[in-house]
Design a protein around this motif. Sequence first.
Motif, PDB file in Angstrom:
ATOM      1  N   LEU A   5       0.863  -1.169   0.117  1.00  0.00           N
ATOM      2  CA  LEU A   5      -0.091   0.013  -0.120  1.00  0.00           C
ATOM      3  C   LEU A   5       0.959   1.180  -0.280  1.00  0.00           C
ATOM      4  CD1 LEU A   5      -2.660  -1.128   2.611  1.00  0.00           C
ATOM      5  CD2 LEU A   5      -2.733  -1.251   0.218  1.00  0.00           C
ATOM      6  N   SER A   6       0.062   2.336  -0.319  1.00  0.00           N
ATOM      7  CA  SER A   6       0.818   3.826  -0.251  1.00  0.00           C
ATOM      8  C   SER A   6       1.312   3.917   1.363  1.00  0.00           C
ATOM      9  CB  SER A   6      -0.007   4.791  -0.839  1.00  0.00           C
ATOM     10  OG  SER A   6      -1.184   4.775   0.070  1.00  0.00           O
ATOM     11  N   PRO A   7       2.377   4.842   1.262  1.00  0.00           N
ATOM     12  CA  PRO A   7       2.772   5.058   2.894  1.00  0.00           C
ATOM     13  C   PRO A   7       1.730   5.142   3.981  1.00  0.00           C
ATOM     14  CG  PRO A   7       4.051   6.540   1.113  1.00  0.00           C
ATOM     15  CD  PRO A   7       2.927   5.760   0.436  1.00  0.00           C
ATOM     16  N   GLN A   8       0.499   5.819   3.618  1.00  0.00           N
ATOM     17  CA  GLN A   8      -0.356   6.062   4.774  1.00  0.00           C
ATOM     18  C   GLN A   8      -1.552   5.367   4.157  1.00  0.00           C
ATOM     19  OE1 GLN A   8       0.311   7.366   7.539  1.00  0.00           O
ATOM     20  NE2 GLN A   8       2.331   7.890   6.925  1.00  0.00           N
ATOM     21  N   GLY A   9      -1.544   4.485   3.266  1.00  0.00           N
ATOM     22  CA  GLY A   9      -2.626   3.678   2.710  1.00  0.00           C
ATOM     23  C   GLY A   9      -3.332   2.397   3.635  1.00  0.00           C
ATOM     24  N   ASP A  10      -4.457   2.263   3.290  1.00  0.00           N
ATOM     25  CA  ASP A  10      -5.266   1.055   4.101  1.00  0.00           C
ATOM     26  C   ASP A  10      -6.380   0.692   3.231  1.00  0.00           C
ATOM     27  OD1 ASP A  10      -4.422   1.504   7.096  1.00  0.00           O
ATOM     28  OD2 ASP A  10      -5.336   3.449   6.714  1.00  0.00           O
ATOM     29  N   VAL A  11      -6.740  -0.742   3.564  1.00  0.00           N
ATOM     30  CA  VAL A  11      -7.800  -1.374   3.044  1.00  0.00           C
ATOM     31  C   VAL A  11      -8.766  -0.929   3.777  1.00  0.00           C
ATOM     32  CG1 VAL A  11      -8.955  -3.370   2.314  1.00  0.00           C
ATOM     33  CG2 VAL A  11      -6.433  -3.319   1.852  1.00  0.00           C
ATOM     34  N   THR A  12      -9.886  -0.291   2.909  1.00  0.00           N
ATOM     35  CA  THR A  12     -11.319   0.137   3.760  1.00  0.00           C
ATOM     36  C   THR A  12     -12.520  -0.703   3.721  1.00  0.00           C
ATOM     37  OG1 THR A  12     -11.932   1.422   1.853  1.00  0.00           O
ATOM     38  CG2 THR A  12     -10.266   2.515   3.535  1.00  0.00           C
ATOM     39  N   LYS A  13     -12.432  -1.516   2.775  1.00  0.00           N
ATOM     40  CA  LYS A  13     -13.821  -2.302   2.455  1.00  0.00           C
ATOM     41  C   LYS A  13     -13.289  -3.694   1.815  1.00  0.00           C
ATOM     42  CE  LYS A  13     -18.573  -2.303   1.118  1.00  0.00           C
ATOM     43  NZ  LYS A  13     -19.758  -1.613   0.358  1.00  0.00           N
ATOM     44  N   PHE A  14     -14.149  -4.520   1.768  1.00  0.00           N
ATOM     45  CA  PHE A  14     -13.937  -5.856   1.016  1.00  0.00           C
ATOM     46  C   PHE A  14     -15.049  -6.622   0.932  1.00  0.00           C
ATOM     47  CE2 PHE A  14     -13.014  -7.227   5.167  1.00  0.00           C
ATOM     48  CZ  PHE A  14     -13.459  -8.710   5.125  1.00  0.00           C
ATOM     49  N   GLN A  15     -15.318  -7.391  -0.232  1.00  0.00           N
ATOM     50  CA  GLN A  15     -16.252  -8.261  -0.443  1.00  0.00           C
ATOM     51  C   GLN A  15     -15.924  -9.620  -1.060  1.00  0.00           C
ATOM     52  OE1 GLN A  15     -19.677  -5.321  -1.696  1.00  0.00           O
ATOM     53  NE2 GLN A  15     -20.657  -7.408  -1.315  1.00  0.00           N
ATOM     54  N   ILE A  16     -16.405 -10.943  -0.668  1.00  0.00           N
ATOM     55  CA  ILE A  16     -16.127 -11.996  -1.386  1.00  0.00           C
ATOM     56  C   ILE A  16     -17.014 -12.310  -2.491  1.00  0.00           C
ATOM     57  CG2 ILE A  16     -15.607 -14.508  -1.375  1.00  0.00           C
ATOM     58  CD1 ILE A  16     -15.046 -14.004   1.787  1.00  0.00           C
ATOM     59  N   THR A  17     -16.576 -12.849  -3.564  1.00  0.00           N
ATOM     60  CA  THR A  17     -17.486 -13.193  -4.514  1.00  0.00           C
ATOM     61  C   THR A  17     -18.298 -14.210  -4.192  1.00  0.00           C
ATOM     62  OG1 THR A  17     -16.058 -14.248  -5.948  1.00  0.00           O
ATOM     63  CG2 THR A  17     -16.194 -11.983  -6.575  1.00  0.00           C
TER      64      THR A  17
END
Length: 334
Positions: free
Chosen positions: A194-206
């Motif tokens: 991820l970018s220096p201050q990046g985060d994953v914010t949401k996810f879904q499984i198919t």
Amino acid sequence: PRCLGCLPMFQRLLQRISIRSAALFLMALADLQAQTIRLSAPMVSSPRGLVVRAVTSPNGQAVAYIAQHVSSDLWELYLAPMDASQAPLELASFALSELQRTIAEFSPDGNWLVYQAMAGSGARELFSIAADGSGGAFALSGTQTSGRDVLNFALSPDSSTVVFHGDKDTNGKLELYAVPIDGSGTIVKLNAPLSPQGDVTKFQITQDSAQVVYMADQFTTDVDELFRVPIGGGVPLRVSAPLVSGGDVQAFELAPDGVRVAYVADQDVNGLDELYGVPLDGSAGSVQLSPELVPNSNAILLNIDPSSRRVVYIAASSVAFERQICSSPLDGSG
């Protein structure tokens, strides 16, 4: 698009329920006559114990619940048969302060319970246990140091994999991981660096349990975009289209059939959130699904219908400051 006017907003039915009573009562149907069966064991009496949360198994034969049967200083996770044929079985216990953040879920096939609990290190970790109570618990998130927590998780529809979200590797940096539900394999990080201050914010499984779609500021800090990655790990591919300077993906929703995804972004004009659709396989580019909006107004994604053909959203009408609920073809054909 079809604008439907002021319709009630739809919400998903929650399995999980919260109860502040001293015992858990559920209704069971026997010989076509309703009978009330107490499924929980007696609570600790001083101070009075509580049952506060419960979730039923997919086949309706069991209920997992959180209660204070043993001590008012702990919350315990129990499994009880729906017909009360056996006494509740204690599966795990939690610190008193952990109640509001304790989550337990059955796998879709009903064979597993996955839950979060505070570990000895002070970190919130993820565990699974066979839903019949046999065998011990598996530590799915591995050993984590204090302050590094699993924030939330999702179970694949085929019940084989748990995807979880937390700062496992770097304190404060939220990333995405997958692990077999039975604890038999290693933990795989799904997102790219991820970018220096990046985060994953949401996810879904198919729905086919093959891929995970997630939103993250992966390339540029504070610029959220949409990505897909195989659930077993691999190279993530960007799903959303390139954004105008200052643009972001705000929200997304997978179609039930897993073929397309709808997302809201200020993709073309900074500050103007519009609705787009795109096939997950990359066979075509994104198409705008919302009509031309009044400046400084936004589209708000609500839901995709079960047939995966139409998406429902809120949009500004041709009259300034008036909002209506509309539906558009998910493939942009109408």
